[in-house]
Design an enzyme around this catalytic site. Structure first.
Site, PDB file in Angstrom:
ATOM      1  N   SER A  10      -9.769   1.598   3.025  1.00 31.67           N
ATOM      2  CA  SER A  10      -8.913   2.371   2.163  1.00 31.67           C
ATOM      3  C   SER A  10      -7.872   1.546   1.398  1.00 31.67           C
ATOM      4  CB  SER A  10      -8.178   3.425   2.993  1.00 31.67           C
ATOM      5  OG  SER A  10      -7.293   2.815   3.923  1.00 31.67           O
ATOM      6  N   LYS A  50       0.853  -1.186   0.000  1.00 30.09           N
ATOM      7  CA  LYS A  50       0.000   0.000   0.000  1.00 30.09           C
ATOM      8  C   LYS A  50       0.889   1.236   0.000  1.00 30.09           C
ATOM      9  CE  LYS A  50      -3.900   1.873   2.744  1.00 30.09           C
ATOM     10  NZ  LYS A  50      -4.740   1.643   3.944  1.00 30.09           N
ATOM     11  N   SER A  67      -9.864  -0.858   7.179  1.00 27.29           N
ATOM     12  CA  SER A  67      -9.274  -0.624   5.855  1.00 27.29           C
ATOM     13  C   SER A  67      -8.533  -1.804   5.236  1.00 27.29           C
ATOM     14  CB  SER A  67      -8.328   0.582   5.903  1.00 27.29           C
ATOM     15  OG  SER A  67      -9.058   1.782   5.894  1.00 27.29           O
TER      16      SER A  67
END
Lengths: 96, 487
Positions: B156, B81, B180
């Site tokens: 997210s 990420k 997330s």
């Protein structure tokens, strides 16, 4: 907690050091009003005698030895600086 | 194992690599080719560095030839990420604020992955600064759900989930502040593990809400999650919240921990707003545990309904403080319009942050502002303690808690425009972060429309091995993650 949360968006944006446009101020004030009205739910909870929890686990005062370790070279740090001169970060004039 | 290797598991690929059936270079080339093919439609990556990845793969092959292989992850491409620092690579947090930032050092998890021989591959898209549940808040582009490109991948960590589901990485890392990792995992038919708070170091993670943030693996199987967790977990002096816990060999531990278990079903998680297809998929999983001889008990987590309110006070308060560092001075975006230092702050932040980030900073600043602290932040922290006590009380009677991950399957792009409506979607995942518990999202079937669904198992602090073992008892007979999207 006031019963009708009314957010002074101008004041808060100044505290947060963000220049908001008039549209943003209007939209945020309304959206945050909704969120704050929702958050009012917390007033229902009886929290008397409850210790606030900042953290998932009771780990406090973590000390490490005060000895210097390896640090990043100045050039590596300045590579991400918006402006630099003579191994220093340059900024607009701060004092008159 | 059989090709395509890009849909392989870490366990199977490490075996194939060790017997010479495939080389790391060949695997990396396959993953790159797949990424080039599908990425224009999925949009999971902010950037990727093919030459760097191929060099890492060659180095892994050389280690193998010389008998210096570093472990199961050696030669396996793992996507990160874009909030996790990799030295020499961009670190954008999907924000204009950090659009040109290049990491001067490795995050602790990155350092550990590299030391285990893993190939750090790609910068994966997210909601800006990890604030959101759909990856639509990225400053650069929305990511699409590989199972239906019209739908969001969740967020997210939407890029981490979508890249894995689409075959563009063998595993990925995400971060989880209010769901997330778990929610995008459930939307994209992969496993997502949020470890116990303090188990994995956040050094080198772009901070959102520090009392809640935790890094964790997203994988195709629970076994793979165990393998990755074993590498990234452990105490780190660079993160003062890092807990000095014993790190077991999760992979072998999860096979030795045996049931039957007592599984708690919190009645507050099965109420209004839960999609009927999700509910029946989760009920089917509960029925499965019953047939395994597990004792299914109804439990109560009475403060569940206050979780979202407490979360959005604590998280935004912490974010307003954490993001104060973005001032246009030392790194990140600097406005070219600023004539003095005050304008530098106001304009750099106005130009660098997107709408949702500004909204949360403003809310967080408000709840911390003079006269409101006790009413909002302090009260939220007390409610947080009550939420944690609910879970700990439940664990006197049960070993784990089983719930849905999200009230609905993936929704369509643009379907949720109202911030509060989107916040309410986090209802089943937020309590876990507030209480600091480990939890895993496991694929549990598809809707009639073909969208993935997930179940959540919530475990006890630092008992990830048991949590994974309980999950495995379902996954073994329901390998939903083997059903790949047609892209």
């Amino acid at each position: 907690m006031s019963s009708e949360p009314n957010i002074n968006i101008e004041h808060i944006a100044t505290l947060a050091r963000i220049a908001l446009t008039d549209d943003e101020k209007r939209i945020f004030a309304s959206q945050l009003g909704d969120v704050l009205a929702y958050i009012e739910k917390l007033r229902e909870v009886d929290v008397s005698g409850v210790e606030p929890m900042a953290h998932a686990f009771p780990v406090f005062n973590v000390w490490i030895e005060d000895v210097s370790g390896p640090a990043l070279p100045v050039e590596a740090v300045l590579r991400n600086a918006p402006a630099s001169r003579d191994n220093m970060i340059s900024v607009p004039k701060v004092v008159e | 194992m059989t090709p395509p290797y890009y849909f392989g598991t870490i366990a199977a690929l490490s075996e194939a690599l060790s017997v010479g059936k495939v080389s790391s270079l060949q695997l990396m080339r396959e993953v790159i080719a797949r990424t080039r093919e599908v990425e224009p439609r999925v949009g999971a990556f902010n950037s990727f560095d093919e030459l760097d990845a191929l060099a890492q793969a060659s180095a892994s092959d050389l280690r193998r030839t010389e008998g210096r292989t570093l472990g199961l992850l050696d030669g396996i491409p793992i996507g990160l990420k874009d909030v996790i620092a990799v030295e020499g690579q961009p670190l954008t947090a999907s924000s204009r604020m950090l659009a040109n930032f290049v990491s001067p050092y490795d995050a602790t998890v990155t350092r550990k992955l590299k030391a285990a021989g893993a190939i750090c591959w790609g910068r994966l898209n997210l909601d800006e600064f990890a604030m959101g549940s759909s990856t639509e808040n990225s400053a650069f582009k929305p990511t699409r759900n590989p199972y239906n490109l019209e739908c969001v991948p969740g967020g997210s960590s939407g890029g981490s989930a979508a890249a894995l589901a689409a075959g563009c990485a063998i595993a990925t890392l995400g971060s989880d502040t209010g769901g997330s990792i778990r929610q995008p995992a459930s939307f994209c038919n992969v496993v997502g593990l949020k470890p116990t708070y303090g188990l994995v170091s956040r050094y080198g993670l772009v901070a959102y809400a520090s009392s809640l943030d935790q890094i964790g693996p997203m994988t195709r199987t629970l076994e793979d999650a165990a393998i990755v967790l074993g590498v990234i977990a452990g105490h780190d002096r660079n993160d003062s919240t890092s807990y000095p816990a014993q790190i077991p060999d999760y992979r072998s531990a999860m096979t030795t921990v045996r049931g039957p278990w007592r599984i708690g079903i919190p009645k507050e998680y099965f109420g209004e707003g839960l999609d009927p297809e999700v509910e029946s998929a989760v009920q089917a999983a509960i029925a499965h545990y019953r047939t395994l001889g597990c004792e299914i008990r109804t439990v109560s987590l009475p403060h569940t309904q206050y979780g979202i309110a407490a979360y959005y006070i604590i998280a935004t308060a912490e974010c307003s403080s954490n993001l104060a560092r973005f001032d246009g001075v030392r790194y990140g975006h600097r406005s070219s319009e600023a004539r003095d230092v005050n304008e530098l702050y106001f304009k750099s932040r106005a130009e660098g942050f997107g709408q949702e980030v500004k909204r949360r900073i403003v809310l967080g600043t408000y709840v911390l502002s003079s006269g409101y602290y006790d009413a909002y932040y302090l009260r939220a922290q007390k409610v947080r303690a009550l939420i944690r006590n609910d879970f700990l009380a439940a664990y006197r009677d049960v070993d784990a808690i089983l719930t849905p991950v999200a009230p609905t399957p993936a929704f369509r792009h643009g379907a949720k425009k109202d911030p509060l409506e989107l916040y309410l979607n986090d209802i089943y995942t937020i309590g876990v972060n507030l209480a600091g518990l480990p939890a895993v999202s496991i694929p549990c079937g598809f809707t009639r429309a073909g969208l993935p669904m997930g179940l959540q198992l919530i475990g006890q602090p630092f008992r990830e091995a048991e949590l994974l073992a309980i999950g495995r008892a379902y996954e073994r007979e329901h390998p939903w993650a083997e059903r790949h999207p047609s892209l």
